[in-house]
Design a protein around this motif. Structure first.
Motif, PDB file in Angstrom:
ATOM      1  N   THR A  27       6.877   0.772   0.527  1.00 30.39           N
ATOM      2  CA  THR A  27       7.849   1.745   1.000  1.00 30.39           C
ATOM      3  C   THR A  27       7.296   3.157   1.058  1.00 30.39           C
ATOM      4  OG1 THR A  27       8.742   1.944  -1.243  1.00 30.39           O
ATOM      5  CG2 THR A  27       9.843   0.399   0.245  1.00 30.39           C
ATOM      6  N   LYS A  28       6.357   3.471   0.162  1.00 30.97           N
ATOM      7  CA  LYS A  28       5.722   4.787   0.162  1.00 30.97           C
ATOM      8  C   LYS A  28       4.377   4.662  -0.539  1.00 30.97           C
ATOM      9  CE  LYS A  28       8.422   6.091  -3.862  1.00 30.97           C
ATOM     10  NZ  LYS A  28       9.361   7.013  -4.448  1.00 30.97           N
ATOM     11  N   PRO A  29       3.478   5.624  -0.387  1.00 31.76           N
ATOM     12  CA  PRO A  29       2.131   5.508  -0.948  1.00 31.76           C
ATOM     13  C   PRO A  29       2.066   5.257  -2.452  1.00 31.76           C
ATOM     14  CG  PRO A  29       2.189   7.278   0.641  1.00 31.76           C
ATOM     15  CD  PRO A  29       3.622   6.819   0.450  1.00 31.76           C
ATOM     16  N   SER A  30       3.064   5.684  -3.215  1.00 31.79           N
ATOM     17  CA  SER A  30       3.021   5.474  -4.665  1.00 31.79           C
ATOM     18  C   SER A  30       3.707   4.174  -5.090  1.00 31.79           C
ATOM     19  CB  SER A  30       3.670   6.657  -5.378  1.00 31.79           C
ATOM     20  OG  SER A  30       5.021   6.789  -4.960  1.00 31.79           O
ATOM     21  N   SER A  31       4.263   3.433  -4.126  1.00 30.96           N
ATOM     22  CA  SER A  31       4.925   2.161  -4.432  1.00 30.96           C
ATOM     23  C   SER A  31       3.915   1.026  -4.491  1.00 30.96           C
ATOM     24  CB  SER A  31       5.958   1.823  -3.354  1.00 30.96           C
ATOM     25  OG  SER A  31       6.978   2.770  -3.329  1.00 30.96           O
ATOM     26  N   PRO A  32       4.234  -0.024  -5.246  1.00 31.47           N
ATOM     27  CA  PRO A  32       3.339  -1.178  -5.284  1.00 31.47           C
ATOM     28  C   PRO A  32       3.205  -1.813  -3.908  1.00 31.47           C
ATOM     29  CG  PRO A  32       5.090  -1.386  -6.924  1.00 31.47           C
ATOM     30  CD  PRO A  32       5.401  -0.204  -6.084  1.00 31.47           C
ATOM     31  N   GLY A  33       2.053  -2.402  -3.647  1.00 33.87           N
ATOM     32  CA  GLY A  33       1.849  -3.158  -2.416  1.00 33.87           C
ATOM     33  C   GLY A  33       2.261  -4.595  -2.666  1.00 33.87           C
ATOM     34  N   LEU A  34       3.112  -5.133  -1.801  1.00 34.88           N
ATOM     35  CA  LEU A  34       3.544  -6.521  -1.913  1.00 34.88           C
ATOM     36  C   LEU A  34       2.776  -7.318  -0.873  1.00 34.88           C
ATOM     37  CD1 LEU A  34       7.403  -5.905  -2.165  1.00 34.88           C
ATOM     38  CD2 LEU A  34       5.743  -6.115  -4.022  1.00 34.88           C
ATOM     39  N   PHE A  35       1.901  -8.195  -1.311  1.00 31.95           N
ATOM     40  CA  PHE A  35       1.045  -8.979  -0.427  1.00 31.95           C
ATOM     41  C   PHE A  35       1.559 -10.408  -0.357  1.00 31.95           C
ATOM     42  CE2 PHE A  35      -1.533  -5.480  -1.774  1.00 31.95           C
ATOM     43  CZ  PHE A  35      -2.329  -5.184  -0.683  1.00 31.95           C
ATOM     44  N   THR A  36       1.709 -10.924   0.865  1.00 31.35           N
ATOM     45  CA  THR A  36       2.147 -12.299   1.091  1.00 31.35           C
ATOM     46  C   THR A  36       1.169 -12.952   2.050  1.00 31.35           C
ATOM     47  OG1 THR A  36       4.430 -11.561   0.878  1.00 31.35           O
ATOM     48  CG2 THR A  36       4.099 -13.732   1.798  1.00 31.35           C
ATOM     49  N   HIS A  37       0.756 -14.179   1.739  1.00 30.91           N
ATOM     50  CA  HIS A  37      -0.180 -14.912   2.592  1.00 30.91           C
ATOM     51  C   HIS A  37       0.537 -16.103   3.202  1.00 30.91           C
ATOM     52  CE1 HIS A  37      -3.400 -18.003   3.204  1.00 30.91           C
ATOM     53  NE2 HIS A  37      -3.855 -16.995   3.926  1.00 30.91           N
ATOM     54  N   ASP A  38       0.601 -16.127   4.514  1.00 34.59           N
ATOM     55  CA  ASP A  38       1.251 -17.217   5.256  1.00 34.59           C
ATOM     56  C   ASP A  38       2.636 -17.541   4.723  1.00 34.59           C
ATOM     57  OD1 ASP A  38      -0.822 -17.497   7.062  1.00 34.59           O
ATOM     58  OD2 ASP A  38      -1.843 -19.037   5.902  1.00 34.59           O
ATOM     59  N   GLY A  39       3.375 -16.529   4.280  1.00 34.55           N
ATOM     60  CA  GLY A  39       4.748 -16.714   3.827  1.00 34.55           C
ATOM     61  C   GLY A  39       4.895 -17.367   2.464  1.00 34.55           C
ATOM     62  N   HIS A  40       3.791 -17.565   1.735  1.00 32.66           N
ATOM     63  CA  HIS A  40       3.837 -18.228   0.432  1.00 32.66           C
ATOM     64  C   HIS A  40       3.579 -17.238  -0.696  1.00 32.66           C
ATOM     65  CE1 HIS A  40       3.908 -22.108   2.383  1.00 32.66           C
ATOM     66  NE2 HIS A  40       2.897 -21.714   3.138  1.00 32.66           N
ATOM     67  N   GLY A  41       4.532 -17.083  -1.576  1.00 33.31           N
ATOM     68  CA  GLY A  41       4.358 -16.258  -2.763  1.00 33.31           C
ATOM     69  C   GLY A  41       4.081 -14.799  -2.450  1.00 33.31           C
ATOM     70  N   THR A  42       4.407 -13.957  -3.377  1.00 29.48           N
ATOM     71  CA  THR A  42       4.156 -12.529  -3.248  1.00 29.48           C
ATOM     72  C   THR A  42       3.352 -12.068  -4.449  1.00 29.48           C
ATOM     73  OG1 THR A  42       6.205 -12.188  -2.022  1.00 29.48           O
ATOM     74  CG2 THR A  42       5.245 -10.256  -3.056  1.00 29.48           C
ATOM     75  N   VAL A  43       2.308 -11.301  -4.192  1.00 29.50           N
ATOM     76  CA  VAL A  43       1.476 -10.723  -5.243  1.00 29.50           C
ATOM     77  C   VAL A  43       1.659  -9.215  -5.178  1.00 29.50           C
ATOM     78  CG1 VAL A  43      -0.905 -10.345  -5.985  1.00 29.50           C
ATOM     79  CG2 VAL A  43      -0.183 -12.596  -5.210  1.00 29.50           C
ATOM     80  N   VAL A  44       1.812  -8.589  -6.325  1.00 34.61           N
ATOM     81  CA  VAL A  44       2.000  -7.140  -6.402  1.00 34.61           C
ATOM     82  C   VAL A  44       0.696  -6.509  -6.868  1.00 34.61           C
ATOM     83  CG1 VAL A  44       3.262  -5.277  -7.546  1.00 34.61           C
ATOM     84  CG2 VAL A  44       4.446  -7.395  -6.936  1.00 34.61           C
ATOM     85  N   ILE A  45       0.209  -5.513  -6.111  1.00 37.29           N
ATOM     86  CA  ILE A  45      -0.971  -4.730  -6.500  1.00 37.29           C
ATOM     87  C   ILE A  45      -0.562  -3.264  -6.495  1.00 37.29           C
ATOM     88  CG2 ILE A  45      -3.353  -4.101  -5.972  1.00 37.29           C
ATOM     89  CD1 ILE A  45      -3.684  -6.778  -4.574  1.00 37.29           C
ATOM     90  N   MET A  46      -0.761  -2.615  -7.633  1.00 37.46           N
ATOM     91  CA  MET A  46      -0.392  -1.207  -7.750  1.00 37.46           C
ATOM     92  C   MET A  46      -1.428  -0.325  -7.055  1.00 37.46           C
ATOM     93  SD  MET A  46       2.476  -1.083  -9.286  1.00 37.46           S
ATOM     94  CE  MET A  46       2.585   0.674  -9.617  1.00 37.46           C
TER      95      MET A  46
END
Length: 70
Positions: A27-46
């Protein structure tokens, strides 16, 4: 504005072995990045705190601040 930085180690670890589309949502540069691969699971990277330095006519340079110094 519109810049976000992730630790390359964590990003490459997540991307290793994945093929196809990886979706990044934030949502903004200081928000976590939510990564999804082929619609399976979400990984959060700060994101990392970066002090972006640039002067008119110069290429941009980024300086990371170690987490312990913040």
């Amino acid at each position: 504005e519109g810049k976000i930085a992730f630790n390359a180690k964590y990003l490459l670890e997540y991307l290793r072995g994945r093929t196809g589309t990886v979706l990044l949502e934030t949502t903004k540069p200081s928000s976590p990045g939510l990564f999804t691969h082929d619609g399976h699971g979400t990984v959060v990277i700060m994101p990392m705190f970066i002090e972006w330095n640039s002067q008119p006519g110069e290429s941009e340079r980024a300086e990371a601040t170690p987490a312990a110094a913040q």
